[in-house]
Write an enzyme that holds these catalytic residues in place. Structure first.
Site, PDB file in Angstrom:
ATOM      1  CB  ILE A   1      -0.968   0.030   1.210  1.00  0.00           C
ATOM      2  CG1 ILE A   1      -1.827  -1.234   1.256  1.00  0.00           C
ATOM      3  CG2 ILE A   1      -1.862   1.274   1.141  1.00  0.00           C
ATOM      4  CD1 ILE A   1      -2.784  -1.302   2.431  1.00  0.00           C
TER       5      ILE A   1
ATOM      6  CG  ASP B   1       9.182  -0.339   5.310  1.00  0.00           C
ATOM      7  OD1 ASP B   1       8.060  -0.469   4.798  1.00  0.00           O
ATOM      8  OD2 ASP B   1       9.771  -1.278   5.914  1.00  0.00           O
TER       9      ASP B   1
ATOM     10  NE  ARG C   1     -10.243  -5.877   6.944  1.00  0.00           N
ATOM     11  CZ  ARG C   1     -11.372  -6.270   6.359  1.00  0.00           C
ATOM     12  NH1 ARG C   1     -12.319  -6.852   7.057  1.00  0.00           N
ATOM     13  NH2 ARG C   1     -11.551  -6.063   5.061  1.00  0.00           N
TER      14      ARG C   1
ATOM     15  CG  ASN D   1      -0.463  -5.425  12.203  1.00  0.00           C
ATOM     16  OD1 ASN D   1       0.670  -5.849  11.993  1.00  0.00           O
ATOM     17  ND2 ASN D   1      -1.422  -5.484  11.294  1.00  0.00           N
TER      18      ASN D   1
ATOM     19  CG  ASN E   1      -6.949  -4.053   8.547  1.00  0.00           C
ATOM     20  OD1 ASN E   1      -7.888  -3.381   8.950  1.00  0.00           O
ATOM     21  ND2 ASN E   1      -6.754  -4.333   7.258  1.00  0.00           N
TER      22      ASN E   1
ATOM     23  NE  ARG F   1     -12.594  -4.171  -1.079  1.00  0.00           N
ATOM     24  CZ  ARG F   1     -11.770  -4.373  -0.055  1.00  0.00           C
ATOM     25  NH1 ARG F   1     -12.218  -4.399   1.180  1.00  0.00           N
ATOM     26  NH2 ARG F   1     -10.480  -4.560  -0.276  1.00  0.00           N
TER      27      ARG F   1
ATOM     28  CG  HIS G   1     -12.109  -2.228   7.611  1.00  0.00           C
ATOM     29  ND1 HIS G   1     -12.818  -2.277   6.436  1.00  0.00           N
ATOM     30  CD2 HIS G   1     -10.834  -2.582   7.288  1.00  0.00           C
ATOM     31  CE1 HIS G   1     -12.009  -2.642   5.453  1.00  0.00           C
ATOM     32  NE2 HIS G   1     -10.805  -2.844   5.949  1.00  0.00           N
TER      33      HIS G   1
HETATM   34  N1  APR Z   1       8.192   0.604  11.126  1.00  0.00           N
HETATM   35  C1  APR Z   1       8.101   0.900   9.811  1.00  0.00           C
HETATM   36  N2  APR Z   1       7.686   0.026   8.887  1.00  0.00           N
HETATM   37  C2  APR Z   1       7.344  -1.194   9.288  1.00  0.00           C
HETATM   38  C3  APR Z   1       7.418  -1.586  10.640  1.00  0.00           C
HETATM   39  C4  APR Z   1       7.869  -0.617  11.587  1.00  0.00           C
HETATM   40  N3  APR Z   1       7.975  -0.896  12.883  1.00  0.00           N
HETATM   41  N4  APR Z   1       7.012  -2.865  10.719  1.00  0.00           N
HETATM   42  C5  APR Z   1       6.697  -3.270   9.485  1.00  0.00           C
HETATM   43  N5  APR Z   1       6.906  -2.264   8.608  1.00  0.00           N
HETATM   44  C6  APR Z   1       6.715  -2.275   7.159  1.00  0.00           C
HETATM   45  C7  APR Z   1       7.203  -3.537   6.492  1.00  0.00           C
HETATM   46  O1  APR Z   1       8.610  -3.558   6.345  1.00  0.00           O
HETATM   47  C8  APR Z   1       6.458  -3.507   5.164  1.00  0.00           C
HETATM   48  O2  APR Z   1       7.235  -2.926   4.139  1.00  0.00           O
HETATM   49  O3  APR Z   1       5.333  -2.212   6.839  1.00  0.00           O
HETATM   50  C9  APR Z   1       5.242  -2.618   5.461  1.00  0.00           C
HETATM   51  C10 APR Z   1       3.913  -3.326   5.267  1.00  0.00           C
HETATM   52  O4  APR Z   1       3.778  -3.598   3.913  1.00  0.00           O
HETATM   53  P1  APR Z   1       3.099  -4.931   3.355  1.00  0.00           P
HETATM   54  O5  APR Z   1       3.592  -6.105   4.117  1.00  0.00           O
HETATM   55  O6  APR Z   1       3.243  -4.941   1.879  1.00  0.00           O
HETATM   56  O7  APR Z   1       1.552  -4.737   3.762  1.00  0.00           O
HETATM   57  P2  APR Z   1       0.436  -3.849   3.028  1.00  0.00           P
HETATM   58  O8  APR Z   1      -0.270  -4.692   2.037  1.00  0.00           O
HETATM   59  O9  APR Z   1       1.017  -2.563   2.588  1.00  0.00           O
HETATM   60  O10 APR Z   1      -0.600  -3.638   4.235  1.00  0.00           O
HETATM   61  C11 APR Z   1      -0.220  -2.907   5.387  1.00  0.00           C
HETATM   62  O11 APR Z   1      -2.503  -2.263   5.836  1.00  0.00           O
HETATM   63  O12 APR Z   1      -4.565  -2.943   4.946  1.00  0.00           O
HETATM   64  C12 APR Z   1      -3.639  -3.090   5.995  1.00  0.00           C
HETATM   65  O13 APR Z   1      -4.004  -5.365   6.660  1.00  0.00           O
HETATM   66  C13 APR Z   1      -3.084  -4.496   6.049  1.00  0.00           C
HETATM   67  O14 APR Z   1      -2.160  -4.251   8.232  1.00  0.00           O
HETATM   68  C14 APR Z   1      -1.851  -4.274   6.857  1.00  0.00           C
HETATM   69  C15 APR Z   1      -1.357  -2.899   6.404  1.00  0.00           C
END
Ligand code: APR
Length: 339
Positions: free
Chosen positions: A33, A53, A108, A115, A140, A171, A195
Site C-alpha cells: 500500500i 520503513d 483482520r 500490529n 489492521n 466496493r 471494518h
Molecule cells: N516501522 C516501519 N515500517 C514497518 C514496521 C515498523 N515498525 N514494521 C513493518 N513495517 C513495514 C514492512 O517492512 C512492510 O514494508 O510495513 C510494510 C507493510 O507492507 P506490506 O507487508 O506490503 O503490507 P500492506 O499490504 O502494505 O498492508 C499494510 O494495511 O490494509 C492493511 O491489513 C493491512 O495491516 C496491513 C497494512
C-alpha cells in the site's frame, strides 16, 4: 520565486527544511500500500513524499523507482526513502500502513498483537516528528489500531482517522454498479460500523443518480435478494481479494486513503465514511468507529448522524460490540506488556 526541489532519493536521507509552498506527505510503511500511495500522490502532484520503513532499502528503492517515473509522468515531487524517523519531520499528512497484512484464512482481528506492537513503535516517531499532522491509519485491525495510535502518540482525536469506509463503500458501489449495469460514478453508497464482517452497508442510504436503492428495487432494476448478496460480498470484499492474491488488497485501499488526504490538504469539506473518534454520536462514546465524517482543514470537523431503523440499530451495535471486544483484547495485551 518558489524553490523547486529536485527528486533526490538519497541513501542516507537528511532532515530538510520544510518548504512553506509544498505539502509533505509521510508514508509510514513502504510495502504494497505504501508504495502505491507514493506513486498516486506523486501522479496527483500532492507534494513531496517520504517513505519510512524499517526495511530502509525497500523504502529507498521505491522512492528511487517512482522518482525515475517523474520525467515520463510529468509530476514534480521530491522523494526520499529510508528508516530515519527524522524523515517524518514537519509532515502535513502521515499515512500509516506499517504492519502485517492478512494471509488467506486470517481475519483482520488475528493481526492485533503483531500490529499493535508495530503501531506502538511508530507512534513515538509521529509524536516527536509530526504531532500536528493529519494522520490516516490503514493498519489492521483498523478501528482498534487507529485508537491505539491516537492514544500512544497522544494526538488530537479529530486529527487522526482510519481508512476503511471509503474503501468499503467503493466496493459496495462497484458491485452495485456492475449488477445494475450503470457507471460507478452514478452510484453513491453508505457504509457504517467497524471494518470487519460486522460492517453495515446501508442500502436505504445508497442511491443511483439520486434515486434511493429501495426505489431502484421497486423499479425492477435489481432484486432485494441481489442487494442482500452484494451487502454480504461487500462485508467480505477484503477476504475475497486475500484469497485471490494471497495478501491484503492494496490498489483500492491506496486510492481511498489518497481521497482522504486530499480532503484534508485542500479543505474540501468532503463527507467520507471513516473510522473517526465518536464522543456520544450514534450512542458510542470514546471509541473509533466507521461513521460519515466531514473532512476539511481541521481534520474531522463533524460526524454526521443519520437515523437508523430498529433493525439497523441492532446490526450497528453488533459492530460496536465487535470493536469493543477487540479493544479489550488489546488492553489485556498492553497490561501484560505484550505490545
Ligand atoms: N516501522 C516501519 N515500517 C514497518 C514496521 C515498523 N515498525 N514494521 C513493518 N513495517 C513495514 C514492512 O517492512 C512492510 O514494508 O510495513 C510494510 C507493510 O507492507 P506490506 O507487508 O506490503 O503490507 P500492506 O499490504 O502494505 O498492508 C499494510 O494495511 O490494509 C492493511 O491489513 C493491512 O495491516 C496491513 C497494512
Amino acid at each position: 520565486m518558489e524553490q523547486i526541489a529536485k527528486s533526490n532519493p538519497r541513501s542516507k536521507p537528511k532532515s530538510k527544511p520544510v518548504s512553506k509552498h509544498r505539502h509533505k506527505i509521510a508514508l509510514v510503511g513502504g510495502g504494497n500500500i505504501g508504495g502505491l500511495l507514493a506513486q498516486i500522490a506523486c501522479q496527483k502532484n500532492m507534494g513531496d513524499i517520504v517513505i519510512f520503513d524499517i526495511n530502509a532499502k525497500l523504502a529507498q528503492g521505491k522512492a528511487l523507482d517512482i522518482a525515475c517515473s517523474e520525467p515520463v509522468e510529468n509530476f514534480n515531487a521530491d522523494l526520499q526513502g529510508g528508516s530515519e524517523p527524522s524523515m517524518l519531520n514537519g509532515a502535513d499528512v502521515v499515512i500509516v500502513t506499517a504492519g502485517l497484512p492478512r494471509k488467506p484464512g486470517m481475519s483482520r482481528d488475528d493481526l492485533v498483537e503483531s500490529n499493535a506492537k508495530i503501531v506502538s513503535s511508530i507512534a513515538k516517531h509521529i509524536a516527536e516528528q509530526a504531532p500536528q499532522a493529519f494522520v490516516i491509519c490503514i493498519t489492521n485491525p483498523l478501528d482498534v489500531m487507529v485508537g491505539h495510535l491516537q492514544r500512544q502518540a497522544n494526538l488530537e482525536p479529530q486529527k487522526i482517522v482510519g481508512m476503511a469506509g471509503v474503501l468499503d463503500s467503493a466496493r459496495f458501489r462497484r458491485f452495485l454498479a456492475d449488477e445494475i449495469g450503470v457507471s460507478t460514478k452514478d452510484v453513491s453508497a453508505f457504509v457504517l460500523g467497524g471494518h470487519g464482517d460486522t460492517m453495515l452497508p446501508l442500502a436505504r442510504y445508497s442511491s443511483v443518480a439520486g434515486i434511493p436503492l429501495p426505489e431502484i428495487v421497486r423499479m425492477g432494476w435489481i432484486s432485494q435478494k441481489k442487494i442482500d448478496e452484494i451487502v454480504e460480498r461487500t462485508r467480505k470484499g477484503g477476504a475475497e481479494v486475500v484469497n485471490l492474491m494471497g495478501t491484503s488488497a492494496y490498489f483500492a485501499p491506496a486510492s481511498a486513503a489518497i481521497a482522504m488526504a486530499q480532503a484534508y490538504l485542500k479543505d474540501q469539506k468532503r463527507i467520507l465514511p471513516c473510522a473517526a473518534y465518536c464522543q456520544g454520536q450514534y450512542g458510542v462514546d470514546k471509541l473509533y468507529l466507521g461513521v460519515p465524517a466531514l473532512i476539511g482543514a481541521s481534520g474531522v470537523e463533524k460526524i454526521v448522524e443519520i437515523n437508523l431503523t430498529d433493525e439497523e440499530k441492532i446490526l450497528f451495535h453488533k459492530s460496536v460490540e465487535a470493536v469493543k471486544n477487540l479493544n479489550e483484547i488489546l488492553e489485556k495485551l498492553i497490561s501484560q506488556n505484550k505490545v
